[in-house]
Design a protein around this motif. Structure first.
Motif, PDB file in Angstrom:
ATOM      1  N   SER A  82       0.348  -1.069  -0.136  1.00 41.22           N
ATOM      2  CA  SER A  82       0.158   0.084  -0.378  1.00 41.22           C
ATOM      3  C   SER A  82       1.146   1.134   0.335  1.00 41.22           C
ATOM      4  O   SER A  82       1.914   1.485   1.245  1.00 41.22           O
ATOM      5  CB  SER A  82      -0.538  -0.408   0.790  1.00 41.22           C
ATOM      6  N   THR A  85       4.817   0.689   1.741  1.00 43.38           N
ATOM      7  CA  THR A  85       4.814   0.125   2.888  1.00 43.38           C
ATOM      8  C   THR A  85       3.902  -1.351   1.792  1.00 43.38           C
ATOM      9  O   THR A  85       3.220  -1.116   1.686  1.00 43.38           O
ATOM     10  CB  THR A  85       3.160   0.179   3.572  1.00 43.38           C
ATOM     11  N   LEU A  87       2.675  -5.030   3.512  1.00 42.06           N
ATOM     12  CA  LEU A  87       2.405  -5.874   4.503  1.00 42.06           C
ATOM     13  C   LEU A  87       1.988  -6.975   4.497  1.00 42.06           C
ATOM     14  O   LEU A  87       1.596  -7.363   3.327  1.00 42.06           O
ATOM     15  CB  LEU A  87       1.229  -4.770   4.918  1.00 42.06           C
ATOM     16  N   ASP A 141      -3.609  -3.131   6.992  1.00 43.05           N
ATOM     17  CA  ASP A 141      -3.628  -1.441   5.606  1.00 43.05           C
ATOM     18  C   ASP A 141      -2.103  -1.480   5.766  1.00 43.05           C
ATOM     19  O   ASP A 141      -1.530  -1.277   7.516  1.00 43.05           O
ATOM     20  CB  ASP A 141      -4.285  -0.094   5.875  1.00 43.05           C
ATOM     21  N   ALA A 142      -1.694   0.348   5.574  1.00 37.80           N
ATOM     22  CA  ALA A 142      -0.254   0.203   5.948  1.00 37.80           C
ATOM     23  C   ALA A 142       0.125   1.146   6.839  1.00 37.80           C
ATOM     24  O   ALA A 142       1.585   0.385   7.742  1.00 37.80           O
ATOM     25  CB  ALA A 142      -0.245   1.836   4.894  1.00 37.80           C
ATOM     26  N   SER A 143      -1.159   1.457   7.847  1.00 35.69           N
ATOM     27  CA  SER A 143      -0.850   1.717   9.546  1.00 35.69           C
ATOM     28  C   SER A 143      -1.364   1.251  10.290  1.00 35.69           C
ATOM     29  O   SER A 143      -0.222   1.355  11.413  1.00 35.69           O
ATOM     30  CB  SER A 143      -2.033   3.117   8.930  1.00 35.69           C
ATOM     31  N   ASN A 144      -1.662  -0.070   9.714  1.00 42.06           N
ATOM     32  CA  ASN A 144      -2.220  -1.215  11.238  1.00 42.06           C
ATOM     33  C   ASN A 144      -1.746  -2.729  10.909  1.00 42.06           C
ATOM     34  O   ASN A 144      -1.571  -2.976  11.663  1.00 42.06           O
ATOM     35  CB  ASN A 144      -3.807  -0.705  10.914  1.00 42.06           C
ATOM     36  N   ARG A 148       3.951  -5.221   8.949  1.00 45.96           N
ATOM     37  CA  ARG A 148       4.620  -4.330   7.465  1.00 45.96           C
ATOM     38  C   ARG A 148       5.850  -3.410   7.865  1.00 45.96           C
ATOM     39  O   ARG A 148       6.412  -2.987   8.896  1.00 45.96           O
ATOM     40  CB  ARG A 148       3.664  -2.954   8.141  1.00 45.96           C
ATOM     41  N   ALA A 150       7.588  -0.244   6.358  1.00 46.26           N
ATOM     42  CA  ALA A 150       7.810   1.344   5.633  1.00 46.26           C
ATOM     43  C   ALA A 150       8.640   1.435   4.586  1.00 46.26           C
ATOM     44  O   ALA A 150       9.943   0.870   5.277  1.00 46.26           O
ATOM     45  CB  ALA A 150       7.621   2.312   5.915  1.00 46.26           C
TER      46      ALA A 150
END
Length: 150
Positions: A82, A85, A87, A141-144, A148, A150
């Protein structure tokens, strides 16, 4: 507290070595639950954190209901990207008819010498009494996502 949330350092290096395969037909991963070790819970305390290199039985909760020592098999979410990132994640896992008190968990590679992936710290004891004990993973997702880069 003897359980500290962390992506295991050895796991980070093993990614670079190609040790872990998160593809749909890749390695099998498991999640084992661990007790705090006081107040009438497990008689031993798990010491888990960034330096954990493999699954250990010390401090693991006892078998109960559908939870068996060694943990439960995780269902993988296929690796993806995403933005910038990369994941991957796992589907939620539940243990039914279980009486469990756990302070944290360890995700490990059941296919590859039980190598540690990540330590989950629940921040406090979580309990089920003849009920369902569920680990709910964050949104993939890329934040959670639970794993992951980044």
């Amino acid at each position: 507290m003897a359980i500290a949330q962390a992506m295991c350092t050895a796991f980070k290096q093993e990614l670079m070595l190609g040790t872990h395969n998160f593809a749909t037909n890749g390695n099998a991963f498991k999640l084992a639950l661990y007790a705090e070790g006081s107040g009438g819970k497990s008689s031993t305390t798990a010491t888990l954190g960034a330096t954990t290199t493999a699954f250990v039985t010390t401090g693991e909760v006892a078998s109960s209901g559908t939870y068996a020592t060694g943990g439960g098999a995780l269902t993988k979410v296929a690796p993806t990207t995403s933005g910038t990132t990369a994941l991957t994640d796992f589907a939620d896992i539940s243990f039914t008819t279980a009486t469990i008190t756990a302070m944290g968990a360890l995700i490990y590679n059941d296919t590859n010498s039980n190598k540690a992936v990540a330590v989950l710290d629940f921040s406090s004891n979580k309990t089920s009494t003849s009920g369902t004990f569920t680990i709910q993973f964050p949104t993939a997702d890329a934040s959670n996502a639970i794993i992951r880069i980044a």
